[in-house]
Design a protein around this motif. Sequence first.
Motif, PDB file in Angstrom:
ATOM      1  N   MET A 107       0.839  -1.216   0.000  1.00  0.00           N
ATOM      2  CA  MET A 107       0.000   0.000   0.000  1.00  0.00           C
ATOM      3  C   MET A 107       0.865   1.255   0.000  1.00  0.00           C
ATOM      4  O   MET A 107       0.542   2.258  -0.634  1.00  0.00           O
ATOM      5  CB  MET A 107      -0.892  -0.015   1.253  1.00  0.00           C
ATOM      6  CG  MET A 107      -1.881   1.116   1.369  1.00  0.00           C
ATOM      7  SD  MET A 107      -3.378   0.800   0.427  1.00  0.00           S
ATOM      8  CE  MET A 107      -4.260  -0.366   1.449  1.00  0.00           C
ATOM      9  N   LEU A 110       1.563   3.224  -3.039  1.00  0.00           N
ATOM     10  CA  LEU A 110       0.553   4.102  -3.646  1.00  0.00           C
ATOM     11  C   LEU A 110       0.574   5.502  -3.047  1.00  0.00           C
ATOM     12  O   LEU A 110      -0.104   6.402  -3.529  1.00  0.00           O
ATOM     13  CB  LEU A 110      -0.849   3.506  -3.462  1.00  0.00           C
ATOM     14  CG  LEU A 110      -1.144   2.246  -4.258  1.00  0.00           C
ATOM     15  CD1 LEU A 110      -2.478   1.655  -3.834  1.00  0.00           C
ATOM     16  CD2 LEU A 110      -1.142   2.545  -5.747  1.00  0.00           C
ATOM     17  N   PRO A 118      -4.202   6.496   1.132  1.00  0.00           N
ATOM     18  CA  PRO A 118      -4.278   5.646  -0.065  1.00  0.00           C
ATOM     19  C   PRO A 118      -5.488   6.005  -0.912  1.00  0.00           C
ATOM     20  O   PRO A 118      -6.550   6.310  -0.369  1.00  0.00           O
ATOM     21  CB  PRO A 118      -4.427   4.235   0.511  1.00  0.00           C
ATOM     22  CG  PRO A 118      -4.069   4.335   1.948  1.00  0.00           C
ATOM     23  CD  PRO A 118      -4.299   5.743   2.369  1.00  0.00           C
ATOM     24  N   SER A 122      -7.781   1.162  -3.355  1.00  0.00           N
ATOM     25  CA  SER A 122      -6.396   0.709  -3.301  1.00  0.00           C
ATOM     26  C   SER A 122      -6.257  -0.692  -2.695  1.00  0.00           C
ATOM     27  O   SER A 122      -5.338  -1.419  -3.021  1.00  0.00           O
ATOM     28  CB  SER A 122      -5.521   1.710  -2.552  1.00  0.00           C
ATOM     29  OG  SER A 122      -6.088   2.021  -1.337  1.00  0.00           O
ATOM     30  N   ARG A 123      -7.212  -1.076  -1.831  1.00  0.00           N
ATOM     31  CA  ARG A 123      -7.109  -2.409  -1.222  1.00  0.00           C
ATOM     32  C   ARG A 123      -7.165  -3.512  -2.269  1.00  0.00           C
ATOM     33  O   ARG A 123      -6.389  -4.465  -2.225  1.00  0.00           O
ATOM     34  CB  ARG A 123      -8.261  -2.602  -0.247  1.00  0.00           C
ATOM     35  CG  ARG A 123      -7.714  -2.742   1.130  1.00  0.00           C
ATOM     36  CD  ARG A 123      -8.505  -2.992   2.203  1.00  0.00           C
ATOM     37  NE  ARG A 123      -7.784  -3.916   3.088  1.00  0.00           N
ATOM     38  CZ  ARG A 123      -8.280  -4.262   4.227  1.00  0.00           C
ATOM     39  NH1 ARG A 123      -9.438  -3.824   4.606  1.00  0.00           N
ATOM     40  NH2 ARG A 123      -7.601  -5.095   4.986  1.00  0.00           N
ATOM     41  N   LEU A 125      -6.345  -3.154  -5.376  1.00  0.00           N
ATOM     42  CA  LEU A 125      -5.095  -3.075  -6.154  1.00  0.00           C
ATOM     43  C   LEU A 125      -3.964  -3.793  -5.426  1.00  0.00           C
ATOM     44  O   LEU A 125      -3.151  -4.493  -6.040  1.00  0.00           O
ATOM     45  CB  LEU A 125      -4.699  -1.603  -6.394  1.00  0.00           C
ATOM     46  CG  LEU A 125      -5.610  -0.774  -7.293  1.00  0.00           C
ATOM     47  CD1 LEU A 125      -5.141   0.678  -7.326  1.00  0.00           C
ATOM     48  CD2 LEU A 125      -5.619  -1.362  -8.703  1.00  0.00           C
ATOM     49  N   ILE A 161       2.718  -1.999  -8.282  1.00  0.00           N
ATOM     50  CA  ILE A 161       1.453  -1.296  -8.053  1.00  0.00           C
ATOM     51  C   ILE A 161       1.543   0.171  -8.472  1.00  0.00           C
ATOM     52  O   ILE A 161       0.546   0.817  -8.762  1.00  0.00           O
ATOM     53  CB  ILE A 161       1.018  -1.432  -6.565  1.00  0.00           C
ATOM     54  CG1 ILE A 161      -0.493  -1.252  -6.461  1.00  0.00           C
ATOM     55  CG2 ILE A 161       1.754  -0.476  -5.677  1.00  0.00           C
ATOM     56  CD1 ILE A 161      -1.043  -1.581  -5.075  1.00  0.00           C
ATOM     57  N   ARG A 162       2.766   0.664  -8.562  1.00  0.00           N
ATOM     58  CA  ARG A 162       2.957   2.061  -9.001  1.00  0.00           C
ATOM     59  C   ARG A 162       2.893   2.193 -10.514  1.00  0.00           C
ATOM     60  O   ARG A 162       3.017   3.272 -11.049  1.00  0.00           O
ATOM     61  CB  ARG A 162       4.313   2.586  -8.524  1.00  0.00           C
ATOM     62  CG  ARG A 162       4.429   2.648  -7.020  1.00  0.00           C
ATOM     63  CD  ARG A 162       5.879   2.690  -6.609  1.00  0.00           C
ATOM     64  NE  ARG A 162       6.535   3.920  -6.983  1.00  0.00           N
ATOM     65  CZ  ARG A 162       6.774   4.928  -6.150  1.00  0.00           C
ATOM     66  NH1 ARG A 162       6.410   4.828  -4.904  1.00  0.00           N
ATOM     67  NH2 ARG A 162       7.376   6.018  -6.555  1.00  0.00           N
TER      68      ARG A 162
END
Length: 261
Positions: A107, A110, A118, A122-123, A125, A161-162
Amino acid sequence: MSSQTNAPSAVLVEDLSVDLGAGPILSGINLRVSDGETLALLGANGSGKTTLVKTMVGLVPPASGRVALYGADISDRSKVPWARIGYVPQRVNTVPSMSATAEEVVMSGLLSGRCLRPPRGSRALVRDALGEVGLAERAGESVHLFSGGQQQRVLIARALIRKPRLLIIDEPLSGIDRTSKIALAASLQQLHTAGATILVVLHELGELSSMIQRAVVLDQGKVVQDGLPPGSTGNDPGHHHPDALQTGRHPVPELRMGWRK
Ligand SMILES: Nc1ncnc2c1ncn2[C@@H]1O[C@H](COP(=O)(O)OP(=O)(O)OP(=O)(O)O)[C@@H](O)[C@H]1O
């Protein structure tokens, strides 16, 4: 993405030397990585691969020469587009008392300097990113209980994730099982297909061999080969690259790497 445009190189290393006190570790390194390229940095233990990628992301200071990422000299950190650059180190040093879960570590990828909350959704993701490295089931566990290979996979998920435009990743295949290697190769291939530049430190191409377009070999802190990856015939137009300057477009031979002290 085409290297024919006037866009700046993803990575530009010019006449770089590094000396951390006991003599030169890198000397006279010149390297240009085009946007969208996949490049493997190869070489024996101690040849300087990790030092080179650390210097690229500003963790090791150059003795001379320069590094620029997307045209921004890294000596002026504020100009570098760090939000789109992912770096995954070779080894993870977790602090035992730091009880962050895998989910929290991913997390954090992000969060930006401007916004520490966040973003919405986002969870999901985070779960997806952990799923890509085969750790979705362990999202709630503290990372200091993970093995070294698992910790690195959490950091890979954090980088993925980025949605990085440039991913620099140090020995992602060492210390992980074969299923995870295949899953990782698929994730990196997907990232590359989406246009990302990938620079990966490897001992052998292994599961990543089909996606690597160019191999650069270091020996004793110098670039000694720069060309098509070992095993490549050079007949595949997708494997030709104008930046393979030093050896033309000839395949880098299979490495015969001996032990070094
Ligand atoms: N902080 C440091 N201070 C002094 N010497 C260092 C430092 N970091 C690395 N070195 C030396 O620099 C050389 C290159 O190390 P580096 O870790 O970059 O090699 P490498 O090619 O990544 O090796 P490996 O494949 O084993 O990971 C080695 O001789 C190492 O001992």
